[in-house]
Write an enzyme that holds these catalytic residues in place. Structure first.
Site, PDB file in Angstrom:
ATOM      1  N   GLN A  68      27.225  35.490  36.133  1.00  0.00           N
ATOM      2  CA  GLN A  68      27.004  34.086  36.363  1.00  0.00           C
ATOM      3  C   GLN A  68      28.174  33.285  36.741  1.00  0.00           C
ATOM      4  OE1 GLN A  68      24.814  30.362  34.485  1.00  0.00           O
ATOM      5  NE2 GLN A  68      24.814  31.995  33.178  1.00  0.00           N
ATOM      6  N   GLU A 190      29.663  33.630  28.712  1.00  0.00           N
ATOM      7  CA  GLU A 190      29.247  32.202  28.257  1.00  0.00           C
ATOM      8  C   GLU A 190      29.783  31.586  26.894  1.00  0.00           C
ATOM      9  OE1 GLU A 190      27.928  29.693  30.477  1.00  0.00           O
ATOM     10  OE2 GLU A 190      28.081  28.657  28.551  1.00  0.00           O
ATOM     11  N   ASP A 219      29.679  29.165  32.115  1.00  0.00           N
ATOM     12  CA  ASP A 219      29.601  29.978  33.228  1.00  0.00           C
ATOM     13  C   ASP A 219      29.377  29.096  34.396  1.00  0.00           C
ATOM     14  OD1 ASP A 219      29.786  32.603  32.271  1.00  0.00           O
ATOM     15  OD2 ASP A 219      27.758  33.020  31.831  1.00  0.00           O
ATOM     16  N   GLY A 298      29.309   8.208  23.476  1.00  0.00           N
ATOM     17  CA  GLY A 298      30.093   7.041  24.035  1.00  0.00           C
ATOM     18  C   GLY A 298      30.121   5.759  22.847  1.00  0.00           C
ATOM     19  N   GLY A 299      30.265   4.773  23.375  1.00  0.00           N
ATOM     20  CA  GLY A 299      30.205   3.699  22.464  1.00  0.00           C
ATOM     21  C   GLY A 299      29.098   2.953  22.167  1.00  0.00           C
TER      22      GLY A 299
HETATM   23  N1  COA Z   1      32.998  49.528  43.869  1.00  0.00           N
HETATM   24  C1  COA Z   1      33.477  50.045  43.072  1.00  0.00           C
HETATM   25  N2  COA Z   1      33.710  49.692  41.734  1.00  0.00           N
HETATM   26  C2  COA Z   1      33.200  48.423  41.442  1.00  0.00           C
HETATM   27  C3  COA Z   1      32.691  47.651  42.326  1.00  0.00           C
HETATM   28  C4  COA Z   1      32.543  48.194  43.656  1.00  0.00           C
HETATM   29  N3  COA Z   1      31.820  47.473  44.662  1.00  0.00           N
HETATM   30  N4  COA Z   1      32.519  46.275  41.814  1.00  0.00           N
HETATM   31  C5  COA Z   1      33.029  46.266  40.606  1.00  0.00           C
HETATM   32  N5  COA Z   1      33.405  47.648  40.410  1.00  0.00           N
HETATM   33  C6  COA Z   1      34.240  48.141  39.253  1.00  0.00           C
HETATM   34  C7  COA Z   1      35.394  47.366  39.045  1.00  0.00           C
HETATM   35  O1  COA Z   1      36.533  47.855  39.950  1.00  0.00           O
HETATM   36  C8  COA Z   1      35.706  47.528  37.401  1.00  0.00           C
HETATM   37  O2  COA Z   1      36.289  49.023  37.395  1.00  0.00           O
HETATM   38  P1  COA Z   1      37.560  49.207  36.571  1.00  0.00           P
HETATM   39  O3  COA Z   1      37.402  48.628  35.092  1.00  0.00           O
HETATM   40  O4  COA Z   1      37.769  50.713  36.489  1.00  0.00           O
HETATM   41  O5  COA Z   1      38.915  48.294  37.263  1.00  0.00           O
HETATM   42  C9  COA Z   1      34.217  47.642  37.077  1.00  0.00           C
HETATM   43  O6  COA Z   1      33.343  47.826  38.105  1.00  0.00           O
HETATM   44  C10 COA Z   1      33.550  46.737  36.162  1.00  0.00           C
HETATM   45  O7  COA Z   1      34.246  45.459  36.021  1.00  0.00           O
HETATM   46  P2  COA Z   1      34.343  44.346  35.091  1.00  0.00           P
HETATM   47  O8  COA Z   1      34.506  43.034  35.539  1.00  0.00           O
HETATM   48  O9  COA Z   1      35.106  44.952  34.189  1.00  0.00           O
HETATM   49  O10 COA Z   1      32.568  44.312  34.340  1.00  0.00           O
HETATM   50  P3  COA Z   1      32.168  44.471  32.988  1.00  0.00           P
HETATM   51  O11 COA Z   1      30.994  44.496  33.184  1.00  0.00           O
HETATM   52  O12 COA Z   1      32.838  45.406  31.932  1.00  0.00           O
HETATM   53  O13 COA Z   1      32.506  42.979  32.304  1.00  0.00           O
HETATM   54  C11 COA Z   1      32.643  40.642  32.499  1.00  0.00           C
HETATM   55  C12 COA Z   1      31.846  41.709  32.599  1.00  0.00           C
HETATM   56  C13 COA Z   1      31.789  39.386  32.786  1.00  0.00           C
HETATM   57  C14 COA Z   1      32.850  40.657  30.757  1.00  0.00           C
HETATM   58  C15 COA Z   1      34.091  40.671  32.998  1.00  0.00           C
HETATM   59  O14 COA Z   1      34.117  41.021  34.423  1.00  0.00           O
HETATM   60  C16 COA Z   1      34.863  39.161  32.716  1.00  0.00           C
HETATM   61  O15 COA Z   1      35.287  39.166  31.784  1.00  0.00           O
HETATM   62  N6  COA Z   1      34.918  38.516  33.707  1.00  0.00           N
HETATM   63  C17 COA Z   1      35.878  37.192  33.695  1.00  0.00           C
HETATM   64  C18 COA Z   1      35.064  36.140  32.920  1.00  0.00           C
HETATM   65  C19 COA Z   1      33.718  35.979  33.508  1.00  0.00           C
HETATM   66  O16 COA Z   1      33.753  35.611  34.710  1.00  0.00           O
HETATM   67  N7  COA Z   1      32.769  36.046  32.447  1.00  0.00           N
HETATM   68  C20 COA Z   1      31.572  35.267  32.753  1.00  0.00           C
HETATM   69  C21 COA Z   1      30.610  36.403  33.338  1.00  0.00           C
HETATM   70  S1  COA Z   1      28.988  35.405  33.398  1.00  0.00           S
END
Ligand code: COA
Length: 479
Positions: A68, A190, A219, A298-299
């Site tokens: 998001q 979030e 988010d 607020g106030g």
């Molecule tokens: N091709 C190949 N690999 C891909 C890819 C693509 N097109 N797009 C994503 N990936 C891979 C990434 O390289 C990563 O791999 P790695 O861990 O081996 O390096 C993997 O997909 C997953 O990425 P990640 O961001 O760790 O996803 P997640 O589902 O485990 O975590 C979140 C999700 C949201 C918790 C995390 O991305 C995060 O903390 N983001 C920052 C804060 C944020 O925006 N949070 C709010 C989300 S609404």
């Protein structure tokens, strides 16, 4: 181009010195120069409002966002006219495509409402050919936006140094859960951000647990902050010619939205917070900003009161603000004209310890009418009130459709759905709200038209497995 024109003008003015009478007539423009208004900036467009291109037209975004926070940012930029190229993993795509599905086999509303007006290309960013395509996209685009877990972009080989070497103008914008510090490596969603940013500890009722809010301030709020960072970096790039990193931590974004609570934290040193209803109730304050129920931040004291039908309708409520200038009108309306002169009620400080009783009295009046009837009456007297609108009421509200805040779009797979259009209205840049793309819908188009790959090269890319999901082995092979 501009330099060539200068040279021509210089040559003309030399000639002018030799034959002044003839040349002066030729050089004295009847209209001001077409492209400049004398200060180096373009002259105001003569095109009708809304027809001079969109605000971010020409800006290309390499959109590596998911879930998001990042997608809200790039969707806003797309609404403003940027060409947003969303890179997704072949065969899978943004995880939200399949989350909270309401139509079997179709992209969810979670995805479609956060990815409108974008194009989708599938690329395996870890495949050598995929890396090659990404490098070409980096050279082609203005901004890379991502919200992967910390370190994921680097692990793909897309370090800032690598990106900046390929394209020094590239702006690299990231959402992370936390900024540099003890929690920088944490994954964040979030509600984690709402809790870590100070929103949850200050939301809810004093005698209950901390609460998260329905508004996605962690988010979508951070996506909004990031969009401002990107636009600012684009503006700075006009002067400097170089890109930069833009980082928005979700904790920081939430804290920015909860700043009045940090204000109150500091005010505690000076004594109890008199506008909090706990002050009037004689409940002592602790060391930190407390939860304040529905007190106004607020106030001007305010509270949510019941309206007609509250017994069966969970949204038959209205927010009622006892703004000081409207006090006499309030007294008349609620049947307490004597409060206008009663020293216990006539002034805002006198009312503070009696807010509970005041709002109970207001409620006895509002309970006799619907929230919309209360609103009609109060607005006539300049009394600020806020009916508690359900999402059903908002979805059906015609004025929100008319302003483009709520938009119906048509999707080839799932049919019509509602999305939130651009809440930011620009008078010369009408929002461009289109349906979300299917997974990889624009892969071919982007490879050819944005990156200039030939038919042969596209065929090779398709064969390489860099843009398509690995095929499941055929049954005969598996046997
Ligand atoms: N091709 C190949 N690999 C891909 C890819 C693509 N097109 N797009 C994503 N990936 C891979 C990434 O390289 C990563 O791999 P790695 O861990 O081996 O390096 C993997 O997909 C997953 O990425 P990640 O961001 O760790 O996803 P997640 O589902 O485990 O975590 C979140 C999700 C949201 C918790 C995390 O991305 C995060 O903390 N983001 C920052 C804060 C944020 O925006 N949070 C709010 C989300 S609404």
């Amino acid at each position: 181009m501009a330099a060539r024109k200068k040279k021509v003008a210089k040559a003309k003015s030399k000639g002018e010195a030799k034959k002044p009478a003839k040349k002066v007539v030729k050089l004295a423009p009847k209209k001001p120069a077409a492209k400049s208004n004398g200060n180096g900036l373009p002259r105001p467009s003569a095109k009708p409002w809304g027809q001079a291109g969109r605000a971010l037209e020409g800006v290309k975004i390499l959109d590596f966002t998911h879930v998001q926070s990042g997608p809200t940012c790039t969707q806003l930029l797309a609404y403003m006219g940027a060409d947003v190229i969303k890179v997704e993993r072949p065969g899978v795509g943004d995880i939200t495509r399949g989350q909270l599905r309401d139509v079997k086999g179709q992209d969810s509303l979670y995805f479609t409402m956060l990815n409108g007006s974008k194009r989708s290309i599938t690329i395996d960013s870890k495949h050598p050919k995929g890396k090659e395509i990404l490098d070409r996209l980096v050279k082609e685009c203005d901004v890379l936006v991502e919200n992967f877990a910390p370190g994921a972009l680097d692990r793909m080989g897309l370090t800032f140094e690598h990106i900046h070497k390929l394209n020094p103008r590239m702006i690299v914008a990231s959402v992370k859960g936390f900024g540099p510090g003890p929690y920088e490596d944490c994954k964040v969603y979030e509600n984690v951000a709402q809790c870590a940013g100070g929103a949850a500890s200050t939301t809810g009722f004093r005698d209950g647990p901390p609460l998260v809010t329905g508004a996605q301030i962690g988010d979508s709020g951070t996506g909004l902050h990031l969009a401002l960072g990107i636009v600012s970096a684009l503006y700075q790039r006009i002067r400097t010619g170089r890109g930069q990193k833009v980082l928005c931590a979700m904790q920081d974004g939430v804290l920015n939205l909860a700043r009045v609570k940090l204000r109150d934290q500091q005010r505690l040193k000076a004594g109890p917070l008199s506008e909090y209803s706990q002050f009037g109730e004689g409940v002592p304050f602790g060391k930190a900003t407390p939860r304040a129920g529905n007190d106004s931040g607020g106030g001007q004291p305010g509270w949510i009161v019941k309206c007609k039908g509250f017994e069966t309708d969970p949204d038959a409520y209205i927010y009622f603000i006892t703004q000081a200038p409207a006090w006499t009108a309030i007294c008349d309306l609620i049947g307490k004209p004597e409060w206008k002169t009663d020293p216990d009620y006539a002034t805002p400080p006198a009312r503070l310890p009696r807010l509970r009783h005041i709002f109970d009295t207001v409620e006895a009046w509002t309970k006799t009418m619907t929230k919309f009837e209360v609103m009609d009456i109060c607005n006539k007297h300049d009394i600020p009130v806020g009916p508690i609108l359900s999402m059903k009421e908002i979805a059906e509200e015609s004025s929100l459709r008319e302003t483009g805040t709520v938009v119906e779009v048509d999707h080839p797979g799932r049919g019509k759905y509602l999305t939130v259009g651009n809440p930011i209205k620009l008078s010369d840049s009408p929002a461009d709200v289109r349906r979300s793309p299917l997974l990889g819908e624009h892969t071919d188009e982007i490879l050819r038209k944005v990156l200039g790959y030939s038919d042969k090269e596209v065929a090779e890319i398709k064969m390489s497995g860099a843009i398509t999901a690995p095929e499941k082995p055929a049954k005969a092979d598996a046997a």
